[in-house]
Scaffold this active site. Sequence first.
Site, mmCIF file in Angstrom:
data_model
loop_
_atom_site.group_PDB
_atom_site.id
_atom_site.type_symbol
_atom_site.label_atom_id
_atom_site.label_comp_id
_atom_site.label_asym_id
_atom_site.label_seq_id
_atom_site.Cartn_x
_atom_site.Cartn_y
_atom_site.Cartn_z
ATOM 1 N N GLU A 4 0.801 -1.037 -0.093
ATOM 2 C CA GLU A 4 0.159 -0.059 0.206
ATOM 3 C C GLU A 4 0.954 1.147 0.013
ATOM 4 O O GLU A 4 1.547 1.599 1.034
ATOM 5 C CB GLU A 4 -0.775 -0.012 1.256
ATOM 6 C CG GLU A 4 -1.733 -1.104 1.534
ATOM 7 C CD GLU A 4 -2.849 -1.147 0.735
ATOM 8 O OE1 GLU A 4 -3.295 0.095 0.282
ATOM 9 O OE2 GLU A 4 -3.406 -2.238 0.399
ATOM 10 N N CYS B 122 -1.914 9.403 2.256
ATOM 11 C CA CYS B 122 -1.529 8.692 0.840
ATOM 12 C C CYS B 122 -2.694 9.111 -0.373
ATOM 13 O O CYS B 122 -2.262 9.137 -1.393
ATOM 14 C CB CYS B 122 -1.470 7.087 1.050
ATOM 15 S SG CYS B 122 -2.969 6.366 1.699
#
Length: 495
Positions: free
Chosen positions: A222, A256
């Site tokens: 991720e 993110c």
Amino acid sequence: MSTVQSEPTSSVASRATDLVARARAAQQPWAAKTPEQRAAMLRQAQQAILARAAELAELIGAETKKPLAESYSSEVLGVADLFAYWCKYGPGLLRPRKGKVPSLEMPGKTAWVERLPRGVVVCISPWNYPISLPMRTIVPALLAGNAVVLKPSEITPGTGRWLVDAMHTVLGDVIGVADGDGEMGAALVEAGPDQVVFTGSTRTGRKVAVACAERGIPCDLELGGKDCAIVLDDAAVERTAAGIAWGIVTNAGQNCSGIERVAVHAAVAGKFVPALVRELQRAAADVPELVTPAQRHLVESHVRDALDRGAKLLTGELTPPEQPLPPLLLTDVDRDAPAWKDESFGPVAVLIVANDDAALVALANDSRYGLGASVWGGDLKRAEQVARQVRSGMVWVNNHSFTGAVPDLPWVGLGDSGTGVTNSPEALEHLTRPHLLVIDRASALEAWWYPYGPAMVELMKTVVDRQRSGGLGATLRTLKALKTRMAEIARARQN
Ligand code: NDP
């Protein structure tokens, strides 16, 4: 940067090996429990954490500089929801699936596809959401029967240890924590776990993926992002500006899925741009400092470079280091500049105007990342059409990024944003391995066993024909061919 005393490499390696070994020993009895029994124990772990929620929220604030409101909204609440979701739905999602076996050619068989734990999962985590990010892996991984070793970021070691200590009182060694920096992360991979779930930068993620590939360990990544918000000409200006401002500056942009690029339809730019500037200025009071000086240096270097190339600031300015960085909105940015191409991870976004939907989509897709994106517009059909053309793992229409807190929905990217999936039933495919169990109750020999003969070839032809044409006639022909083949086997075995 290191907050822990450095220690000899061999000692880091041996601590990592010990942690994985301890987790491995605890995993087998844990996996022997039913998912319902594990869910009951996880509910107790949830209570142990939530009973001290205020202490946790304070600790998160101290380590990450998050405002208390965000410590609760994006971390503590997220944990409560994660346990509730997985304890309620997890046992059902883990139930074995009965496989479909052709009963004519393969009679008497029952097949079960089970989801078994992988074993020991190493979860390597960043500092920006030190609780909610690892917990997206820890809770479903434990529920599925794995043991987990958490490697928190060296920037938020206290939060990681607090979390694991709270869970350890209920669950024992199926949950462990590894103190240390990147060297410890690498040593944990070396120690040979059964799965690695890494959340962090694309650069480190690549290294972890290589180390895992060399050892044949499955690995989920991720990674970073460079999300783009597309504003169509029929967007509700005020709500869109407020939502995009939040997407740019929440957690000081250290997300993110932070909005780092805004692509605006020319027909609405005259109204939208001043509204966004107003919202960003209003948000300034709630924006915390960036977590580390290094992170601030990176953000500032992107802004300075863009300004040197001729960009302009629509709001905000670079402030002295002792003052927090305000929200910054750049325009006229060179599309080769790091501010457009690379993840900034701060309260800064680049705004660009385009004349039609296709050009807006092309701007959004001008990135090697592919985590999230949003499309803001009044005509939902058109917005959905635009959304489907954006190359990203997730796209939100008239909102951004909030689904990270919804355990049923996948968090997923592509390209340089990684290949992993956290949250959602889909994540179980990564945290478990499919296991096939077949029970055969047939007493006859199988038509495909030895010895071969002409009737075997005829049978195969009939089966192919049945697949091609279907229908009752083909089924009857197959039955007849089967009978002939079984007689052939019986004759051959009498000789
Ligand atoms: P890093 O990649 O620097 O670190 C992530 C974790 O990896 C840390 O625990 C770090 O330890 C550890 N680590 C460092 N080197 C190694 C190694 N060689 N082997 C194994 N582990 C190692 O990321 P940051 O902590 O700076 O986090 C920010 C990044 O995370 C951003 O790029 C952001 O976009 C991304 N991110 C992605 C998310 C997603 O879901 N896609 C969510 C949130 C963040 P230590 O810090 O102790 O050195």
